[in-house]
Write a protein that holds these residues in place. Structure first.
Motif, PDB file in Angstrom:
ATOM      1  N   GLU A 268       0.896  -1.179   0.126  1.00 23.22           N
ATOM      2  CA  GLU A 268       0.020  -0.003   0.000  1.00 23.22           C
ATOM      3  C   GLU A 268       0.871   1.083  -0.121  1.00 23.22           C
ATOM      4  OE1 GLU A 268      -4.170  -0.665   2.215  1.00 23.22           O
ATOM      5  OE2 GLU A 268      -2.607  -0.833   3.499  1.00 23.22           O
ATOM      6  N   LEU A 269       0.587   2.125  -1.003  1.00 25.45           N
ATOM      7  CA  LEU A 269       1.399   3.259  -1.121  1.00 25.45           C
ATOM      8  C   LEU A 269       0.689   4.311  -0.200  1.00 25.45           C
ATOM      9  CD1 LEU A 269       2.714   3.076  -4.573  1.00 25.45           C
ATOM     10  CD2 LEU A 269       4.211   3.074  -2.599  1.00 25.45           C
ATOM     11  N   ARG A 270       1.282   5.264   0.406  1.00 20.29           N
ATOM     12  CA  ARG A 270       0.662   6.386   1.131  1.00 20.29           C
ATOM     13  C   ARG A 270      -0.130   7.318  -0.024  1.00 20.29           C
ATOM     14  NH1 ARG A 270       3.177  10.824   5.235  1.00 20.29           N
ATOM     15  NH2 ARG A 270       4.906  10.615   3.598  1.00 20.29           N
ATOM     16  N   GLY A 271      -1.187   7.862   0.228  1.00 18.54           N
ATOM     17  CA  GLY A 271      -1.901   8.676  -0.783  1.00 18.54           C
ATOM     18  C   GLY A 271      -1.382  10.140  -0.421  1.00 18.54           C
ATOM     19  N   VAL A 272      -2.127  11.141  -1.255  1.00 25.10           N
ATOM     20  CA  VAL A 272      -2.012  12.302  -1.211  1.00 25.10           C
ATOM     21  C   VAL A 272      -2.445  12.963   0.260  1.00 25.10           C
ATOM     22  CG1 VAL A 272      -2.357  14.524  -2.078  1.00 25.10           C
ATOM     23  CG2 VAL A 272      -2.019  12.607  -3.449  1.00 25.10           C
TER      24      VAL A 272
ATOM     25  N   ARG B  40     -11.755  13.423  -6.245  1.00 20.02           N
ATOM     26  CA  ARG B  40     -11.564  12.346  -7.498  1.00 20.02           C
ATOM     27  C   ARG B  40     -10.078  12.540  -8.099  1.00 20.02           C
ATOM     28  NH1 ARG B  40     -16.361  14.900  -9.206  1.00 20.02           N
ATOM     29  NH2 ARG B  40     -15.103  16.099 -10.810  1.00 20.02           N
ATOM     30  N   ALA B  41      -9.453  13.927  -7.747  1.00 23.91           N
ATOM     31  CA  ALA B  41      -8.280  13.993  -8.420  1.00 23.91           C
ATOM     32  C   ALA B  41      -6.958  13.262  -7.756  1.00 23.91           C
ATOM     33  CB  ALA B  41      -7.921  15.447  -8.201  1.00 23.91           C
ATOM     34  N   VAL B  42      -7.369  12.610  -6.414  1.00 21.68           N
ATOM     35  CA  VAL B  42      -6.301  11.945  -6.091  1.00 21.68           C
ATOM     36  C   VAL B  42      -6.295  10.600  -5.835  1.00 21.68           C
ATOM     37  CG1 VAL B  42      -5.502  13.867  -4.488  1.00 21.68           C
ATOM     38  CG2 VAL B  42      -7.217  12.296  -3.665  1.00 21.68           C
ATOM     39  N   ILE B  43      -7.484   9.941  -6.270  1.00 18.56           N
ATOM     40  CA  ILE B  43      -7.526   8.287  -6.453  1.00 18.56           C
ATOM     41  C   ILE B  43      -6.657   7.707  -7.210  1.00 18.56           C
ATOM     42  CG2 ILE B  43      -9.126   6.477  -7.040  1.00 18.56           C
ATOM     43  CD1 ILE B  43     -11.732   8.541  -6.505  1.00 18.56           C
ATOM     44  N   GLY B  44      -5.939   6.904  -6.567  1.00 19.54           N
ATOM     45  CA  GLY B  44      -5.045   6.005  -7.091  1.00 19.54           C
ATOM     46  C   GLY B  44      -3.704   6.696  -7.128  1.00 19.54           C
TER      47      GLY B  44
ATOM     48  N   HIS C  22       1.281   9.660  -2.707  1.00 19.80           N
ATOM     49  CA  HIS C  22       2.084  10.860  -2.083  1.00 19.80           C
ATOM     50  C   HIS C  22       3.382  11.072  -2.764  1.00 19.80           C
ATOM     51  CE1 HIS C  22       3.981  13.364   0.959  1.00 19.80           C
ATOM     52  NE2 HIS C  22       2.880  13.612   1.595  1.00 19.80           N
ATOM     53  N   THR C  23       3.590  12.695  -3.114  1.00 19.19           N
ATOM     54  CA  THR C  23       4.752  13.033  -3.656  1.00 19.19           C
ATOM     55  C   THR C  23       6.034  12.249  -3.247  1.00 19.19           C
ATOM     56  OG1 THR C  23       5.068  14.766  -2.093  1.00 19.19           O
ATOM     57  CG2 THR C  23       4.026  15.368  -4.149  1.00 19.19           C
ATOM     58  N   SER C  24       6.227  11.850  -1.840  1.00 18.05           N
ATOM     59  CA  SER C  24       7.304  11.142  -1.135  1.00 18.05           C
ATOM     60  C   SER C  24       7.238   9.665  -1.662  1.00 18.05           C
ATOM     61  CB  SER C  24       7.356  11.252   0.290  1.00 18.05           C
ATOM     62  OG  SER C  24       5.992  10.759   0.795  1.00 18.05           O
ATOM     63  N   GLY C  25       6.208   9.297  -2.281  1.00 16.82           N
ATOM     64  CA  GLY C  25       6.162   7.808  -2.586  1.00 16.82           C
ATOM     65  C   GLY C  25       6.035   7.403  -3.987  1.00 16.82           C
TER      66      GLY C  25
END
Length: 347
Positions: free
Chosen positions: A164-168, A224-228, A231-234
């Motif tokens: 799992e990658l951290r989201g925005v 909607r814009a951040v689905i999938g 995070h920038t660090s990820g």
């Protein structure tokens, strides 16, 4: 300075706690709570010493350490089989297509469906590297050492592995996805929900989360814009996962909407490329000419089973089943001539 990856120990709780406080939120597997981290470390220690060679509710926690200096620079985890204690929830993005003869139009709606499809998979997660150590391939050492551990203890892990990658998360520490979806039903902020999940598990999701599908078109633009989207660090972590043959199969985290990547465990690139051998000679690292003459190659090397597992970078030359390694790596991993090792190109 030689960095080694080793199993976590009871005395590591304070440096891990300090790292957890600096993550900036969204790291469910590394909550900034000393009591929770201590319990996780104890559970990991029990997993490393467990007798048996079958899949269980194990967690294996590692640290990246400079043991000579007594400093820990990073940590990572493997969950042998998710969904054992609490359901493992994800949103699965699917589509519903409908056609109207009267209008002569076809409509496609993208939908978020609450899912436990990924229960029983192995998860790699909880990876954090101190900012001062983010060079020299140490992030790769942390990430790929987990795959070497899985390979060399294969019966203890599932046939599918996920990450799992951290989201925005915005500068204020809030999640646009949480605010647009789950936050509407839970009456708590993203930070509060994330902290509660890290300490207590996610049964509260089963109790409160609506089970009906969520139409993506009905969400605010910010969600909607951040689905999938990671995070920038990820983003670098996502590229590393893709290089290991992980793919995104339209699963996202229910908290922050970050992508969940997955792969057939035996198709993980590091696992496919790893070789085994027996040490036939140990070369003095100080003798750089001898290393060059021997055509030695920088490798990721591991040795030992379970609580004796160690991993580090070193120099290797293979001749069939016999291998030469450099003296510094041999010392760091406590190896002697005649010992068995596994190794893979640094990449």
């Amino acid at each position: 300075m030689t960095y080694i990856l080793r199993p976590v120990q009871t005395g590591d709780v304070q440096p891990i706690y300090e790292m957890a406080k600096s993550t900036g939120g969204g790291f469910t597997n590394l909550p900034p709570d000393k009591k929770t981290l201590s319990a996780k470390i104890e559970r990991s220690i029990a997993s490393f010493i467990r007798v048996g060679d079958e899949i269980s509710d194990d967690i294996f926690m590692f640290v990246l350490a400079d043991d000579e200096a007594g400093v820990i620079h990073g940590t990572c985890q493997i969950f042998a089989s998710v969904g054992q204690r609490w359901p493992f929830y994800s949103y699965r993005i699917s589509a519903l297509t409908q056609h109207s003869e009267e209008l002569g139009r076809t409509f496609r709606a993208d939908i978020l469906n609450l899912s436990t499809d990924l229960e029983g998979c192995t998860e790699v997660g909880g990876l954090y590297l101190h900012p001062n150590a983010r060079s020299g391939g140490l992030g790769l050492l942390l990430a790929r050492s987990r795959y070497l551990f899985i390979r060399n203890h294969r019966n203890r892990f599932a046939d599918k592995t996920l990450a799992e990658l951290r989201g925005v998360i915005d500068p204020a520490g809030s999640s646009p996805f949480w605010n647009g979806v789950a936050g509407r039903f839970f009456g708590m902020s993203f930070q509060e929900a994330d902290e509660f999940n890290g300490k207590n598990g996610n049964q509260f999701i089963a109790d409160l989360m609506p089970k009906h599908p969520v139409y993506i078109a009905m969400l605010p633009d910010s969600a909607r814009a951040v689905i999938g989207v990671p995070h920038t660090s990820g983003r670098a972590a996502m590229r590393m996962l893709e290089n290991e043959n992980f793919v995104w199969e339209k699963y996202v985290d229910i908290f922050d909407g970050g992508p969940t990547m997955s792969v057939n465990t035996d198709r993980i690139s590091t696992i496919e490329k790893t070789n085994d051998g027996v040490i036939s000679d140990i070369i003095s690292y100080e003798d750089s000419n001898k290393i060059a003459d021997a055509n030695m190659v920088k490798m990721l090397i591991c040795a030992g089973q379970l609580n004796d597992f160690r991993c580090a970078y070193g120099w290797v030359k293979q001749d069939k089943d016999n291998v030469q390694i450099d003296m510094i790596c041999a010392k760091s991993l406590r190896l002697n001539i005649g010992d068995s090792i596994s190794f893979v190109p640094r990449g």
